[in-house]
Design a protein around this motif. Structure first.
Motif, PDB file in Angstrom:
ATOM      1  N   LYS A   1     174.345  -1.625  -1.730  1.00 22.60           N
ATOM      2  CA  LYS A   1     175.052  -2.420  -2.744  1.00 22.60           C
ATOM      3  C   LYS A   1     174.075  -3.204  -3.619  1.00 22.60           C
ATOM      4  N   MET A   2     172.920  -3.551  -3.057  1.00 19.65           N
ATOM      5  CA  MET A   2     171.877  -4.255  -3.810  1.00 19.65           C
ATOM      6  C   MET A   2     171.024  -3.306  -4.638  1.00 19.65           C
ATOM      7  N   ASP A   3     171.264  -2.002  -4.477  1.00 24.75           N
ATOM      8  CA  ASP A   3     170.424  -0.972  -5.103  1.00 24.75           C
ATOM      9  C   ASP A   3     168.975  -1.133  -4.663  1.00 24.75           C
ATOM     10  N   LEU A   4     168.815  -1.435  -3.387  1.00 19.40           N
ATOM     11  CA  LEU A   4     167.488  -1.645  -2.797  1.00 19.40           C
ATOM     12  C   LEU A   4     167.062  -0.409  -2.021  1.00 19.40           C
ATOM     13  N   ASP A   5     165.871   0.072  -2.300  1.00 23.65           N
ATOM     14  CA  ASP A   5     165.329   1.232  -1.576  1.00 23.65           C
ATOM     15  C   ASP A   5     164.758   0.746  -0.243  1.00 23.65           C
ATOM     16  N   LEU A   6     165.659   0.488   0.693  1.00 20.24           N
ATOM     17  CA  LEU A   6     165.258  -0.019   2.008  1.00 20.24           C
ATOM     18  C   LEU A   6     164.751   1.129   2.876  1.00 20.24           C
ATOM     19  N   LYS A   7     163.500   1.026   3.318  1.00 18.21           N
ATOM     20  CA  LYS A   7     162.954   2.029   4.214  1.00 18.21           C
ATOM     21  C   LYS A   7     163.459   1.772   5.638  1.00 18.21           C
ATOM     22  N   GLU A   8     163.345   2.749   6.489  1.00 23.51           N
ATOM     23  CA  GLU A   8     163.690   2.602   7.901  1.00 23.51           C
ATOM     24  C   GLU A   8     162.574   3.213   8.728  1.00 23.51           C
ATOM     25  N   GLY A   9     162.376   2.662   9.926  1.00 29.24           N
ATOM     26  CA  GLY A   9     161.359   3.275  10.755  1.00 29.24           C
ATOM     27  C   GLY A   9     161.052   2.539  12.034  1.00 29.24           C
ATOM     28  N   VAL A  10     160.040   3.043  12.703  1.00 29.64           N
ATOM     29  CA  VAL A  10     159.603   2.549  14.010  1.00 29.64           C
ATOM     30  C   VAL A  10     158.404   1.617  13.817  1.00 29.64           C
ATOM     31  N   TYR A  11     158.489   0.462  14.437  1.00 25.81           N
ATOM     32  CA  TYR A  11     157.418  -0.551  14.381  1.00 25.81           C
ATOM     33  C   TYR A  11     156.597  -0.439  15.665  1.00 25.81           C
ATOM     34  N   ILE A  12     155.291  -0.377  15.533  1.00 25.75           N
ATOM     35  CA  ILE A  12     154.426  -0.367  16.713  1.00 25.75           C
ATOM     36  C   ILE A  12     153.693  -1.705  16.796  1.00 25.75           C
ATOM     37  N   GLY A  13     153.717  -2.297  17.969  1.00 24.97           N
ATOM     38  CA  GLY A  13     153.103  -3.600  18.154  1.00 24.97           C
ATOM     39  C   GLY A  13     151.778  -3.515  18.893  1.00 24.97           C
ATOM     40  N   TYR A  14     150.724  -4.030  18.279  1.00 27.25           N
ATOM     41  CA  TYR A  14     149.417  -4.209  18.911  1.00 27.25           C
ATOM     42  C   TYR A  14     149.235  -5.709  19.180  1.00 27.25           C
ATOM     43  N   THR A  15     148.231  -6.058  19.978  1.00 25.22           N
ATOM     44  CA  THR A  15     148.039  -7.479  20.268  1.00 25.22           C
ATOM     45  C   THR A  15     147.355  -8.225  19.129  1.00 25.22           C
ATOM     46  N   GLY A  16     146.500  -7.540  18.342  1.00 25.32           N
ATOM     47  CA  GLY A  16     145.662  -8.264  17.401  1.00 25.32           C
ATOM     48  C   GLY A  16     144.637  -9.069  18.188  1.00 25.32           C
ATOM     49  N   PRO A  17     143.880  -9.984  17.553  1.00 21.83           N
ATOM     50  CA  PRO A  17     143.960 -10.336  16.146  1.00 21.83           C
ATOM     51  C   PRO A  17     143.179  -9.412  15.211  1.00 21.83           C
ATOM     52  N   THR A  18     142.464  -8.441  15.756  1.00 23.85           N
ATOM     53  CA  THR A  18     141.809  -7.482  14.856  1.00 23.85           C
ATOM     54  C   THR A  18     142.861  -6.576  14.241  1.00 23.85           C
ATOM     55  N   TYR A  19     142.645  -6.176  13.011  1.00 25.87           N
ATOM     56  CA  TYR A  19     143.460  -5.103  12.456  1.00 25.87           C
ATOM     57  C   TYR A  19     143.076  -3.816  13.177  1.00 25.87           C
ATOM     58  N   GLU A  20     143.960  -2.856  13.141  1.00 22.95           N
ATOM     59  CA  GLU A  20     143.732  -1.613  13.867  1.00 22.95           C
ATOM     60  C   GLU A  20     142.633  -0.788  13.182  1.00 22.95           C
TER      61      GLU A  20
ATOM     62  N   GLY B   1     151.817  -0.558   6.541  1.00 17.20           N
ATOM     63  CA  GLY B   1     152.518   0.719   6.428  1.00 17.20           C
ATOM     64  C   GLY B   1     151.698   1.869   6.992  1.00 17.20           C
ATOM     65  N   ILE B   2     152.273   2.585   7.939  1.00 11.22           N
ATOM     66  CA  ILE B   2     151.640   3.778   8.516  1.00 11.22           C
ATOM     67  C   ILE B   2     152.219   5.041   7.886  1.00 11.22           C
ATOM     68  N   ASN B   3     153.511   5.026   7.659  1.00 15.26           N
ATOM     69  CA  ASN B   3     154.193   6.144   7.016  1.00 15.26           C
ATOM     70  C   ASN B   3     153.603   6.337   5.617  1.00 15.26           C
ATOM     71  N   THR B   4     153.144   7.534   5.336  1.00 12.03           N
ATOM     72  CA  THR B   4     152.436   7.786   4.064  1.00 12.03           C
ATOM     73  C   THR B   4     153.358   7.720   2.850  1.00 12.03           C
ATOM     74  N   SER B   5     154.679   7.693   3.077  1.00 12.45           N
ATOM     75  CA  SER B   5     155.607   7.594   1.948  1.00 12.45           C
ATOM     76  C   SER B   5     155.915   6.141   1.594  1.00 12.45           C
ATOM     77  N   PHE B   6     155.421   5.194   2.397  1.00  8.52           N
ATOM     78  CA  PHE B   6     155.683   3.778   2.147  1.00  8.52           C
ATOM     79  C   PHE B   6     154.716   3.230   1.095  1.00  8.52           C
ATOM     80  N   SER B   7     155.211   2.252   0.335  1.00  5.25           N
ATOM     81  CA  SER B   7     154.380   1.568  -0.655  1.00  5.25           C
ATOM     82  C   SER B   7     154.305   0.082  -0.324  1.00  5.25           C
ATOM     83  N   GLN B   8     153.228  -0.540  -0.730  1.00  4.25           N
ATOM     84  CA  GLN B   8     153.039  -1.972  -0.535  1.00  4.25           C
ATOM     85  C   GLN B   8     154.164  -2.751  -1.202  1.00  4.25           C
ATOM     86  N   GLY B   9     154.754  -3.686  -0.463  1.00  2.84           N
ATOM     87  CA  GLY B   9     155.817  -4.518  -1.008  1.00  2.84           C
ATOM     88  C   GLY B   9     157.218  -4.038  -0.688  1.00  2.84           C
TER      89      GLY B   9
END
Length: 273
Positions: free
Chosen positions: A176-195, A118-126
């Motif tokens: 309908k599931m009462d799920l707090d589904l986030k939305e956003g832009v995914y950025i792809g790096y090559t890895g395998p190192t974490y950024e 998660g990069i967006n500061t409003s996102f939580s783990q899980g």
């Protein structure tokens, strides 16, 4: 004699069909820790990657390494339990080969999933995030090289790589599931190192909400092939600089914790589309 990509696709497709695979509507690409959804497929036929001509083999922990065909959410699906990554040493042609095969098998749509930071500061783990767009920060593109016009156009429009009509359905299902589904832009790096923390700060400024090491090449090829795409990320950790350390064990642990919600979302979406 060196075979063309089309010849390899045909050989792999013929092999898969010979295993009893019939009509398919949706392809599923299941990321790290998310492969268990493949176990929910009814009347399943499993085909190990290492038996399919020209298929790479997944080397990442948490990836089962097989195709699973059957019924899920009342749709005929072909699920990849484990995907391939550029960082494993595969070419992007090899990484995206399953997408080409899915197209040849008659699939019209693909649901792509991944574990992401998660990069967006409003996102939580899980939490789960529907991908609305992506940034290709890998420095490479799977369409570089000669173009076979029978597979897709030389210059592929990426304006709506993630199908807008499908996004509306996913939103409705989550509501309908009462799920707090986030939305956003995914950025792809090559890895395998974490950024690095600096790379994450840069990515945030660029408009990215989540980061990972997959998905982008597959979606580019899906767009080239004319496939409709739904993308879902499981936010398994906060990106570099936002938590103390990063490790793959945490990724797998988080997906294990939220797998029930994830599986329910995908099955409900399949029923709704």
């Amino acid at each position: 004699m060196t075979l063309t990509l089309q010849e390899k696709i045909t050989e792999a497709t013929d092999f898969i069909k010979a295993q009893g695979i019939g009509e398919i509507e949706f392809g599923l690409i299941l990321g790290s820790g998310l492969g268990e959804l493949g176990d929910e497929v009814e009347d399943a036929i499993a085909i190990k990657y290492d038996g399919i001509p020209y298929f790479p083999v997944s080397t990442v922990e948490g990836h089962a390494g097989q195709l699973v065909y059957g019924t899920l959410g009342e749709k005929k699906v072909l699920a990849m339990q484990g995907r391939f990554h550029y960082y494993e040493g595969y070419s992007l042609e090899e990484v995206t080969f399953p997408i080409r095969v899915m197209k040849a098998l008659g699939i019209h749509s693909v649901i792509v999933t991944n574990a992401a930071g998660g990069i967006n500061t409003s996102f939580s783990q899980g939490e789960l995030m529907m991908i609305t767009d992506h940034i290709n920060y890998t420095g490479v593109n799977p369409l570089i090289g000669p173009n076979d016009s029978t597979m897709g156009p030389r210059f592929t429009d990426m304006s709506q790589a993630y199908d807008v009509a499908y996004q509306a359905i996913v939103r409705d299902v989550a509501k309908k599931m009462d799920l707090d589904l986030k939305e956003g832009v995914y950025i792809g790096y090559t890895g395998p190192t974490y950024e690095t923390p600096a790379e994450i700060r840069m990515s945030r400024v660029m408009g990215a909400d989540a980061v990972g090491m997959s998905t982008v090449p597959e979606v580019i090829v899906a767009a080239h092939a004319g496939l409709r795409v739904i993308g879902v990320s499981c936010i398994t950790n906060l990106a570099a600089g936002m938590q103390a350390t990063l490790n793959h064990a945490e990724v797998v642990e988080t997906t294990e914790r939220v797998k029930g919600t994830f599986k329910a979302l995908i099955k409900n979406v399949l029923q709704a589309v």
